[in-house]
Design a protein around this motif. Structure first.
Motif, short mmCIF file in Angstrom:
data_model
loop_
_atom_site.label_atom_id
_atom_site.label_comp_id
_atom_site.label_asym_id
_atom_site.label_seq_id
_atom_site.Cartn_x
_atom_site.Cartn_y
_atom_site.Cartn_z
N LEU A 133 -0.48 -14.10 37.23
CA LEU A 133 0.62 -13.40 37.90
C LEU A 133 0.90 -12.01 37.30
N TYR A 135 -1.95 -9.51 38.38
CA TYR A 135 -1.90 -9.10 39.78
C TYR A 135 -0.70 -8.21 40.08
N GLY A 136 0.43 -8.46 39.40
CA GLY A 136 1.59 -7.60 39.59
C GLY A 136 1.30 -6.17 39.19
N GLY A 154 2.47 -13.66 44.09
CA GLY A 154 3.15 -12.46 43.63
C GLY A 154 3.14 -11.33 44.64
N THR A 155 1.99 -11.08 45.27
CA THR A 155 1.86 -9.93 46.16
C THR A 155 2.64 -10.13 47.45
N THR A 160 6.20 -9.33 46.75
CA THR A 160 6.38 -7.90 46.56
C THR A 160 6.35 -7.16 47.89
N THR A 163 5.06 -5.38 39.31
CA THR A 163 5.18 -5.88 37.94
C THR A 163 6.47 -6.66 37.77
N ALA A 206 6.22 -10.02 39.65
CA ALA A 206 5.31 -10.92 38.94
C ALA A 206 5.94 -11.49 37.68
#
Length: 502
Positions: free
Chosen positions: A73, A76-77, A128-129, A132, A409, A412
């Motif tokens: 996580l 990827y953030g 996470g994405t 976001t 970020t 995540a």
């Protein structure tokens, strides 16, 4: 940074009008892949073990996936803030689908566990994405709409997953549990590629280019540290005793790697876990509070089904219903929360929700023995409503305090803390439950062996009471976790979140 924001707004405008609905549909499908995967496999375990063997290690089908999601996580953030959400989401979805295909082709339990880890490496990007992008697509006043839709996806997945998995395993083949991901993921990928458009990021004044530097050393250190510590939590008290050599070695290695992470990240130009995540009061408070949420959620999700079957005498389907009722009230309460936090603020709304949750969790041990099924079901319905008021205001609020380039970020870090709390909660509350059972039954009993005896119909009434006491102790621990979250928000979080103007 200030010079790039006009370009970002202009480039995002087409998505925000005619194409946003298609992108939201893609996000819901992507979220469904990650959400249902955590529940659909559980009911097919007997068929999987019967076909592939490996009963002694099948728990790693869940643990391996969870570890991969959690430790990736933060990476990827940061990548989504560096390169944009679209490439990260596409790469994560493709990796998840590759893992699903490989799982369907697995020839033994070891291969299936390895391919589940591949799935988890993609699942971290999905979770996470998607969250976001949900904040990117909508202004603050409209974000509860998309968040309530994503909450509904999780709720439906929690209810439908076990049933779908059982049907596929019984009437088709367990491999279809993984193959069914492919058409859903293909549609999500097509919608993302076609309709999601992100801005071209321009160089800031005085810079020659926008070429990003990725802290790969930090990513590797975070991955190694998280993997070792989470493995110690997942396997401690299960595969080996807590004070055994393997446990001590893993925790010692994890702490050493944590020191390495701090050292590497302090020196990195663009760290995977930047220091500002913990220096800003709002983000630090939300991280800690949602870490406590992950911990307390273990009580109902892991121990309530055992309580319903062993103490109340319910069938597995009825026991599942007692748990699933909170998925009905959670998204409704989350959607309603916007009317509350617009009046009293993000922090106070979250404190209202978690304070109510603490009282509900504390009330569980006072249920009559053995009681009726509607009693814990009512508490779960109320608990879902309370947690809906708690989680969504914190997520929407913290995302609104950062710029686009920090939102991935930040999101995540919040999800990472919640996942880590859930892993720690499973270990802590498992030890609590087993300790109470051993004290009540006068021996080295554990929950798995005792519930196995209940299933065989050989356990006396004293054992049922011991299980009730063990679950009651777990719920008291969960109430304490909720109280800690309340205190964290009261002491650490600002009264008004520093929301940025849009």
């Amino acid at each position: 940074m200030g010079d790039t924001r006009p370009a970002i707004r202009a480039a995002a405008e087409p998505t925000a009008t005619g194409r946003r609905g298609a992108v939201v549909a893609a996000l819901m499908l992507a979220m469904a892949l990650a959400a249902i995967d955590s529940t659909i496999v559980s009911t097919a375990i007997p068929q999987i073990v019967g076909d592939l063997g490996g009963f002694s290690v099948f728990s790693w089908l869940f643990s391996g996936y969870l570890l991969a999601v959690t430790v990736t996580l933060p990476l990827y953030g940061k990548l989504s803030d560096t390169f944009g959400r679209k490439p990260v989401l596409i790469a994560g979805a493709a990796l998840f689908l590759l893992g699903s295909l490989l799982c369907a082709l697995a020839w033994n339990m070891g291969a299936l566990i390895a391919f589940r880890i591949v799935q988890g490496l993609g699942g971290g990007a999905l979770q996470g994405t998607v969250q976001t992008l949900a904040a990117d697509l909508y202004p603050l006043k409209d974000r509860p709409k998309i968040q309530s839709k994503l909450s509904t996806v999780w709720a439906v997945s929690a209810v439908a997953g076990p049933g779908v998995g059982g049907v596929l395993a019984a009437y088709a083949d367990w491999r279809w549990i993984f193959l069914v991901n492919l058409p859903i993921g293909a549609v999500a990928l097509w919608l993302i590629v076609r309709y999601l458009h992100e801005p071209e990021r321009e160089a800031a004044p005085g810079q020659a280019s926008t070429r990003a530097r990725v802290d790969w050393a930090g990513a590797l250190a975070v991955f190694a540290c998280g993997g070792v510590l989470l493995t110690a939590l997942v396997q401690g008290g299960v595969a080996w005793p807590w004070l055994s050599g393997p446990s001590i070695a893993l925790f010692g290695t994890g702490l050493a790697l944590a020191a390495v992470v701090v050292l590497v990240e302090r020196r990195a130009a663009e760290p995977i876990i930047p220091g500002w995540v913990w220096r800003r009061r709002t983000i630090a408070a939300v991280n800690l509070a949602l870490g406590a949420l992950g911990l307390l959620m273990v009580a109902p999700t892991v121990f309530l089904p055992t309580y319903a079957q062993s103490v109340l005498g319910l069938a597995p389907v009825a026991a599942g219903f007692v748990l699933s009722v909170w998925t009905l009230s959670w998204p409704v309460s989350a959607a309603f929360s916007q009317h509350v936090y617009r009046r009293i603020g993000f922090r106070n709304t979250a404190m209202l929700g978690i304070g109510t949750a603490a009282l509900i969790l504390f009330a569980f041990p006072f249920l009559p023995y053995p009681g009726e099924a509607w009693q814990p079901a009512l508490l779960m319905l109320l608990l879902g409503a309370a947690l809906g008021l708690f989680q969504l205001p914190l997520l929407v609020g913290v995302q609104s305090t950062v710029e686009w380039s920090e939102r991935g970020t930040t999101t995540a870090s919040v999800l990472f803390c919640r996942q880590t709390g859930q892993t720690a909660g499973a270990a802590i509350f498992g030890a609590v439950a087993n300790g109470v059972l051993a004290a009540r039954l006068g021996g080295a009993s554990d929950l798995d062996s005792v519930t196995g005896a209940l299933d065989a119909g050989t356990a006396p009434e004293a054992t049922r009471r011991a299980i009730a006491d063990a679950v009651h102790a777990v719920y008291l621990g969960a109430a304490c976790a909720a109280a800690v979250a309340f205190v964290v928000l009261l002491v650490l979080a600002p009264r008004r979140f520093p929301v940025l103007k849009e």
